[in-house]
Design an enzyme around this catalytic site. Structure first.
Site, PDB file in Angstrom:
ATOM      1  N   HIS A 182       0.837  -1.199   0.000  1.00 55.35           N
ATOM      2  CA  HIS A 182       0.000   0.000   0.000  1.00 55.35           C
ATOM      3  C   HIS A 182       0.873   1.250   0.000  1.00 55.35           C
ATOM      4  O   HIS A 182       0.611   2.198  -0.758  1.00 55.35           O
ATOM      5  CB  HIS A 182      -0.903   0.049   1.244  1.00 55.35           C
ATOM      6  CG  HIS A 182      -1.928  -1.024   1.317  1.00 55.35           C
ATOM      7  ND1 HIS A 182      -2.051  -1.837   2.423  1.00 55.35           N
ATOM      8  CD2 HIS A 182      -2.890  -1.418   0.450  1.00 55.35           C
ATOM      9  CE1 HIS A 182      -3.056  -2.677   2.229  1.00 55.35           C
ATOM     10  NE2 HIS A 182      -3.581  -2.456   1.028  1.00 55.35           N
ATOM     11  N   LYS A 214     -15.531  -8.149   4.161  1.00 53.72           N
ATOM     12  CA  LYS A 214     -14.319  -8.436   4.934  1.00 53.72           C
ATOM     13  C   LYS A 214     -14.589  -8.272   6.424  1.00 53.72           C
ATOM     14  O   LYS A 214     -15.275  -7.354   6.849  1.00 53.72           O
ATOM     15  CB  LYS A 214     -13.190  -7.473   4.532  1.00 53.72           C
ATOM     16  CG  LYS A 214     -12.685  -7.668   3.137  1.00 53.72           C
ATOM     17  CD  LYS A 214     -11.522  -6.728   2.858  1.00 53.72           C
ATOM     18  CE  LYS A 214     -10.966  -6.925   1.458  1.00 53.72           C
ATOM     19  NZ  LYS A 214      -9.835  -6.016   1.205  1.00 53.72           N
ATOM     20  N   ARG A 258      -2.417  -6.266  -8.281  1.00 52.76           N
ATOM     21  CA  ARG A 258      -1.357  -7.242  -8.038  1.00 52.76           C
ATOM     22  C   ARG A 258      -1.339  -8.328  -9.100  1.00 52.76           C
ATOM     23  O   ARG A 258      -0.295  -8.748  -9.541  1.00 52.76           O
ATOM     24  CB  ARG A 258      -1.542  -7.904  -6.663  1.00 52.76           C
ATOM     25  CG  ARG A 258      -1.319  -6.987  -5.498  1.00 52.76           C
ATOM     26  CD  ARG A 258      -1.741  -7.665  -4.241  1.00 52.76           C
ATOM     27  NE  ARG A 258      -3.175  -7.944  -4.341  1.00 52.76           N
ATOM     28  CZ  ARG A 258      -3.961  -8.209  -3.325  1.00 52.76           C
ATOM     29  NH1 ARG A 258      -3.480  -8.283  -2.123  1.00 52.76           N
ATOM     30  NH2 ARG A 258      -5.238  -8.424  -3.492  1.00 52.76           N
ATOM     31  N   SER A 279      -3.225  -7.716   2.827  1.00 53.41           N
ATOM     32  CA  SER A 279      -3.478  -7.582   4.263  1.00 53.41           C
ATOM     33  C   SER A 279      -3.948  -8.903   4.860  1.00 53.41           C
ATOM     34  O   SER A 279      -3.590  -9.247   5.990  1.00 53.41           O
ATOM     35  CB  SER A 279      -4.528  -6.495   4.514  1.00 53.41           C
ATOM     36  OG  SER A 279      -4.048  -5.241   4.123  1.00 53.41           O
TER      37      SER A 279
END
Length: 161
Positions: free
Chosen positions: A16, A40, A89, A127
């Protein structure tokens, strides 16, 4: 020009931070927007994440950290921001991000989305991975700033009491 880099940042990683620093070479101002994602389960509260990010980014000029609950486009419209930064990514990120970009563009026609690909050394990092490794006592200090690692281990210890 001002842009927004939204995410759950639970916790913020070096991946990040890399995207944030690179976005600052393109934009004069960047709002790192801590958001809720109903899909999440976050370890840290919105306010905890905001405070952590402010600490991690305190030496970067042109960054502000904010929190938002609700539709991202509502925040963008309210603050008259027309540029969104997203990190990619892998191909799986692209598919999801494209879907979200098209939906956001439909909701806010003036919006432009800028995709920054992850640096190679962070292309695997998430994360979720950081939390999983830390939960099993693994070393995550190469993936997150030291203050984040410390808070992460503390939070995980609290959860196991």
């Amino acid at each position: 020009m001002k842009a927004v880099y939204p995410g759950s940042f639970d916790p913020i990683t070096f991946g990040h931070v890399d995207i944030i620093k690179r976005a600052l070479t393109i934009f004069d101002e960047l709002v790192v927007l801590v958001t809720e994602n109903p899909r999440k389960k976050c370890l840290f509260s919105l306010e905890e994440r905001k405070k952590i990010i402010e600490e991690v980014l305190k030496n970067l000029k042109g960054v502000q950290v904010d929190v938002h609950k609700g539709l991202l486009v509502d925040y963008l419209k309210k603050h008259d921001i027309r540029v969104l930064v997203r990190g990619l990514r892998a191909v799986t990120d692209y598919e999801y991000e494209l879907q979200m970009a098209l939906a956001n563009k439909k909701l806010y026609n003036e919006l432009e989305i800028v995709f920054l690909t992850a640096s190679e050394k962070f292309s695997f990092l998430s994360s979720s991975l950081v939390k999983e490794v830390a939960a099993y006592g693994g070393d995550v200090t190469e993936w997150v700033p030291p203050e984040v690692a410390e808070l992460l281990y503390e939070k995980l210890k609290e959860g196991n009491r």
